[in-house]
Design an enzyme around this catalytic site. Structure first.
Site, PDB file in Angstrom:
ATOM      1  N   GLU A   1      33.770  26.004  67.813  1.00  0.00           N
ATOM      2  CA  GLU A   1      34.132  26.477  69.153  1.00  0.00           C
ATOM      3  C   GLU A   1      34.916  25.412  69.924  1.00  0.00           C
ATOM      4  OE1 GLU A   1      31.290  25.731  67.818  1.00  0.00           O
ATOM      5  OE2 GLU A   1      29.662  25.389  69.256  1.00  0.00           O
TER       6      GLU A   1
ATOM      7  N   SER B   1      27.502  19.146  60.370  1.00  0.00           N
ATOM      8  CA  SER B   1      26.566  18.016  60.377  1.00  0.00           C
ATOM      9  C   SER B   1      25.349  18.329  59.493  1.00  0.00           C
ATOM     10  CB  SER B   1      26.117  17.741  61.811  1.00  0.00           C
ATOM     11  OG  SER B   1      25.482  18.891  62.319  1.00  0.00           O
TER      12      SER B   1
ATOM     13  N   GLU C   1      25.169   8.516  61.025  1.00  0.00           N
ATOM     14  CA  GLU C   1      26.599   8.846  61.085  1.00  0.00           C
ATOM     15  C   GLU C   1      27.051   8.747  62.538  1.00  0.00           C
ATOM     16  OE1 GLU C   1      27.854  13.010  60.540  1.00  0.00           O
ATOM     17  OE2 GLU C   1      29.475  12.274  59.277  1.00  0.00           O
TER      18      GLU C   1
ATOM     19  N   PHE D   1      34.474  20.938  63.710  1.00  0.00           N
ATOM     20  CA  PHE D   1      35.620  20.714  64.603  1.00  0.00           C
ATOM     21  C   PHE D   1      36.679  19.803  63.997  1.00  0.00           C
ATOM     22  CE2 PHE D   1      33.275  16.815  65.658  1.00  0.00           C
ATOM     23  CZ  PHE D   1      34.317  15.883  65.761  1.00  0.00           C
TER      24      PHE D   1
ATOM     25  N   CYS E   1      34.882  13.367  57.496  1.00  0.00           N
ATOM     26  CA  CYS E   1      33.663  13.221  56.689  1.00  0.00           C
ATOM     27  C   CYS E   1      33.900  12.254  55.541  1.00  0.00           C
ATOM     28  CB  CYS E   1      33.219  14.566  56.148  1.00  0.00           C
ATOM     29  SG  CYS E   1      34.396  15.227  54.995  1.00  0.00           S
TER      30      CYS E   1
ATOM     31  N   LYS F   1      33.824  31.689  61.031  1.00  0.00           N
ATOM     32  CA  LYS F   1      33.266  31.296  62.334  1.00  0.00           C
ATOM     33  C   LYS F   1      33.664  29.836  62.508  1.00  0.00           C
ATOM     34  CE  LYS F   1      30.601  29.341  64.540  1.00  0.00           C
ATOM     35  NZ  LYS F   1      31.051  28.282  65.469  1.00  0.00           N
TER      36      LYS F   1
HETATM   37  P1  NAD Z   1      28.282  20.811  63.690  1.00  0.00           P
HETATM   38  O1  NAD Z   1      27.212  20.831  62.662  1.00  0.00           O
HETATM   39  O2  NAD Z   1      27.928  20.530  65.091  1.00  0.00           O
HETATM   40  O3  NAD Z   1      29.029  22.252  63.711  1.00  0.00           O
HETATM   41  C1  NAD Z   1      29.487  22.857  62.534  1.00  0.00           C
HETATM   42  C2  NAD Z   1      29.461  24.373  62.723  1.00  0.00           C
HETATM   43  O4  NAD Z   1      28.110  24.788  62.905  1.00  0.00           O
HETATM   44  C3  NAD Z   1      30.233  24.845  63.953  1.00  0.00           C
HETATM   45  O5  NAD Z   1      30.927  26.019  63.626  1.00  0.00           O
HETATM   46  C4  NAD Z   1      29.147  25.091  64.979  1.00  0.00           C
HETATM   47  O6  NAD Z   1      29.467  26.108  65.882  1.00  0.00           O
HETATM   48  C5  NAD Z   1      27.951  25.479  64.133  1.00  0.00           C
HETATM   49  N1  NAD Z   1      26.674  25.046  64.706  1.00  0.00           N
HETATM   50  C6  NAD Z   1      26.436  23.938  65.464  1.00  0.00           C
HETATM   51  N2  NAD Z   1      25.130  23.857  65.784  1.00  0.00           N
HETATM   52  C7  NAD Z   1      24.516  24.920  65.223  1.00  0.00           C
HETATM   53  C8  NAD Z   1      23.178  25.375  65.185  1.00  0.00           C
HETATM   54  N3  NAD Z   1      22.189  24.727  65.807  1.00  0.00           N
HETATM   55  N4  NAD Z   1      22.902  26.498  64.513  1.00  0.00           N
HETATM   56  C9  NAD Z   1      23.875  27.185  63.872  1.00  0.00           C
HETATM   57  N5  NAD Z   1      25.169  26.797  63.878  1.00  0.00           N
HETATM   58  C10 NAD Z   1      25.502  25.683  64.536  1.00  0.00           C
HETATM   59  O7  NAD Z   1      29.413  19.822  63.150  1.00  0.00           O
HETATM   60  P2  NAD Z   1      30.711  19.306  63.920  1.00  0.00           P
HETATM   61  O8  NAD Z   1      30.299  18.345  64.974  1.00  0.00           O
HETATM   62  O9  NAD Z   1      31.574  20.443  64.301  1.00  0.00           O
HETATM   63  O10 NAD Z   1      31.457  18.538  62.735  1.00  0.00           O
HETATM   64  C11 NAD Z   1      31.228  17.202  62.399  1.00  0.00           C
HETATM   65  C12 NAD Z   1      30.258  17.083  61.251  1.00  0.00           C
HETATM   66  O11 NAD Z   1      30.756  17.784  60.113  1.00  0.00           O
HETATM   67  C13 NAD Z   1      30.070  15.650  60.781  1.00  0.00           C
HETATM   68  O12 NAD Z   1      28.708  15.453  60.517  1.00  0.00           O
HETATM   69  C14 NAD Z   1      30.897  15.575  59.508  1.00  0.00           C
HETATM   70  O13 NAD Z   1      30.485  14.581  58.601  1.00  0.00           O
HETATM   71  C15 NAD Z   1      30.683  16.935  58.964  1.00  0.00           C
HETATM   72  N6  NAD Z   1      31.718  17.286  58.002  1.00  0.00           N
HETATM   73  C16 NAD Z   1      31.362  17.311  56.680  1.00  0.00           C
HETATM   74  C17 NAD Z   1      32.302  17.607  55.729  1.00  0.00           C
HETATM   75  C18 NAD Z   1      31.925  17.632  54.278  1.00  0.00           C
HETATM   76  O14 NAD Z   1      32.658  18.185  53.478  1.00  0.00           O
HETATM   77  N7  NAD Z   1      30.802  17.061  53.886  1.00  0.00           N
HETATM   78  C19 NAD Z   1      33.618  17.892  56.104  1.00  0.00           C
HETATM   79  C20 NAD Z   1      33.940  17.877  57.463  1.00  0.00           C
HETATM   80  C21 NAD Z   1      32.981  17.571  58.411  1.00  0.00           C
END
Ligand code: NAD
Length: 504
Positions: free
Chosen positions: A184, A234, A389, A157, A289, A181
């Site tokens: 959401e 994450s 985090e 997000f 991040c 994808k």
């Molecule tokens: P998230 O892991 O909740 O979601 C990321 C994606 O995965 C979304 O599209 C979501 O719909 C999908 N998703 C969520 N739960 C899932 C599951 N159980 N099974 C399959 N797909 C699933 O992450 P977020 O809250 O949207 O974003 C924040 C996180 O992203 C933080 O931890 C941040 O550090 C990380 N991030 C990392 C980088 C990097 O380059 N290392 C860059 C940006 C963000």
């Protein structure tokens, strides 16, 4: 899609085969305007069959697109960049209204995404292979980089423009077809980008956007027609995505969470370090991040000076609506995330850290998912607020007595995304860069995000897979190498040879 009136309730869609497609699953996710704390739209959450339609569309589009010359593909990227620039304000507003980051920051993130588009415009050069003339008399060897096929990106997000733009410009320019994808929580921006790409001349089906949750992700991870998965999100989900996609034989890169440290040495300019920390810890409400969430100050004197310099600045942070030009920091993305960040502030107090500035008490608009900047001092490595985090505007200061103790902290931490050192001493800086266990290092630079023509990626629990995002690694990720050894008639010597072929 109505992008002019942020107050209107948006009915979102998928983007398949160059068309807006309504959701069929009957499942929806709520999209909020975090500055107002109200629902601003709803997004369809795709069922497996809908994702399969997007995959089929991308598969149909692949042969012709892969056969299009790299120069023609690059020209679509040039046009796309031009269109994004023309719609800059509109796209930034979509980001600000659904994510909550302030408009100037949203524009900056779009700019960083466009830099990858600029990089992808150079794809004819980037795809050039190697050539060895006459490896044996009459025989030449050359290599080429070919697209993988249908590839997919799953994005978080916090950067609805930039992170998708780390992926699809290079993937598409290299001749792949792409399924995005997006998160959401803020899908309007990626949907708009797909529309602009179509307007730029991209054939239908080359970029499909499918909205959804775990069901959509699982379909992409398990469908044999999808050759590669790029994931950013994450760490627990990154681990799952990596393990599942790799077990299915896919190429996969999965970027995870972070806990970025910034070490402040006694010779550093404290005002400079404190300015840098303000932007790095509280910009985008800490939802980056590459945000710095741990400041390691070396010696008691440096620590006291740092806290003295930071505390009034954190207290005076201007927290407000993302569209208010006076705001330095906007709200968090959802009520749920706000509750999580707030509970970490509660936890820090229970764990015994010194709460210097309490973001729960800051002044900010009453509606919306706002929390002020929070500053903890005397945080210990054993505390959960240090280990986990938080992904909010919460900075922990850890006091170290010397360089060795300071560098041990990021080195022993679970995450290894970005890290920085502030010092005037070149030897200390060099030593730090050599020995620190993280993928991206800043020397007197607090957020060392590599530009588009370098590659982005962390170490340890911040990254699973081998190849990083964008830059040369991005081109490698989205292509496979083929090496051809060619002999024409003049190089053919008569008679069968049953031994190992050797070149002379
Ligand atoms: P998230 O892991 O909740 O979601 C990321 C994606 O995965 C979304 O599209 C979501 O719909 C999908 N998703 C969520 N739960 C899932 C599951 N159980 N099974 C399959 N797909 C699933 O992450 P977020 O809250 O949207 O974003 C924040 C996180 O992203 C933080 O931890 C941040 O550090 C990380 N991030 C990392 C980088 C990097 O380059 N290392 C860059 C940006 C963000």
């Amino acid at each position: 899609m109505n992008t002019r009136d942020p107050a209107a309730l948006r009915e979102l869609f998928h983007f398949i085969d160059g068309k807006q497609v309504a959701g069929e699953s009957g499942r929806f996710g709520d999209v909020f305007n975090p500055s107002l704390g109200v629902r601003s739209g709803r997004v369809p959450l795709a069922a497996k069959i809908e994702v399969e339609k997007a995959i089929a569309s991308a598969q149909r589009a692949f042969p012709d697109w892969a056969n299009t010359s790299p120069l023609t593909r690059a020209r679509v990227m040039f046009k796309f960049k031009e269109l994004c620039e023309r719609h800059y304000d509109e796209i930034a507003l979509l980001v600000a209204n659904e994510h909550g980051k302030v408009v100037s920051d949203a524009k900056g993130s779009l700019q960083r995404g466009l830099e990858v588009v600029e990089f992808a415009c150079g794809i004819p050069h980037l795809l050039k292979g190697e050539f060895s003339d006459n490896i044996s008399p009459g025989i030449d060897t050359y290599s080429m980089r070919q697209p993988l096929g249908v590839v997919a990106g799953i994005t978080p997000f916090n950067f609805p423009a930039m992170v998708p733009m780390w992926m699809f410009p290079i993937a598409i320019a290299a001749g792949n077809t792409f399924i995005l994808k997006p998160s959401e929580k803020d899908p309007s921006c990626p949907l708009r980008l797909a529309e602009l790409l179509l307007e730029a001349g991209l054939p239908p089906g080359v970029l499909n956007v499918i909205n959804g949750d775990k069901e959509a992700v699982d379909t992409l991870l398990n469908d044999p027609r999808v050759a590669a998965i790029s994931f950013v999100g994450s760490t627990p989900v990154a681990r799952y995505v990596y393990a599942t996609a790799a077990a299915n034989g896919k190429r996969v890169q999965a970027m995870g969470g972070a806990k970025n440290h910034m070490v402040i040495m006694p010779d550093a300019d404290i005002d400079l370090a404190s300015d840098a920390l303000m932007g790095a810890a509280y910009g985008s409400a800490g939802e980056r991040c590459m945000a710095v969430s741990v400041a390691v100050s070396v010696t008691e004197k440096t620590s006291n000076q740092l806290i003295e310099s930071l505390a009034p600045r954190v207290r005076n942070l201007k927290v407000g609506a993302s569209t208010d030009p006076q705001s330095e920091m906007g709200p968090l993305v959802t009520r749920e995330h706000y509750n999580k960040v707030r509970s970490y502030v509660d936890l820090g107090v229970v764990e015994g850290a010194d709460l210097v500035v309490d973001g729960r008490e800051a002044s900010f608009p009453k509606q919306g998912f706002f929390i002020g900047g929070t500053l903890f001092d005397k945080v210990q490595a054993s505390m959960r607020i240090y280990k986990e985090e938080i992904f909010g505007p919460v900075l922990s200061v850890v006091r170290a007595q010397n360089f060795d103790e300071a560098i041990r902290l990021p080195n022993e931490h679970e995450y290894g995304n970005g890290v920085a050192v502030f010092t005037r001493n070149g030897d200390v800086a060099r030593n730090f860069a050599q020995k620190v266990g993280a993928g991206m290092v800043g020397i007197n630079v607090s957020i060392p995000v590599p530009l588009a023509f370098h590659s982005f990626g962390g170490w340890k629990s911040s990254m699973y897979g081998d190849m990083n995002q964008h830059g040369p690694e991005g081109v490698r990720f989205y292509t496979k190498v083929k090496t051809v050894t060619a002999r024409w008639r003049e190089g053919v010597s008569p008679g069968a040879n049953f031994g190992m072929p050797l070149h002379k």
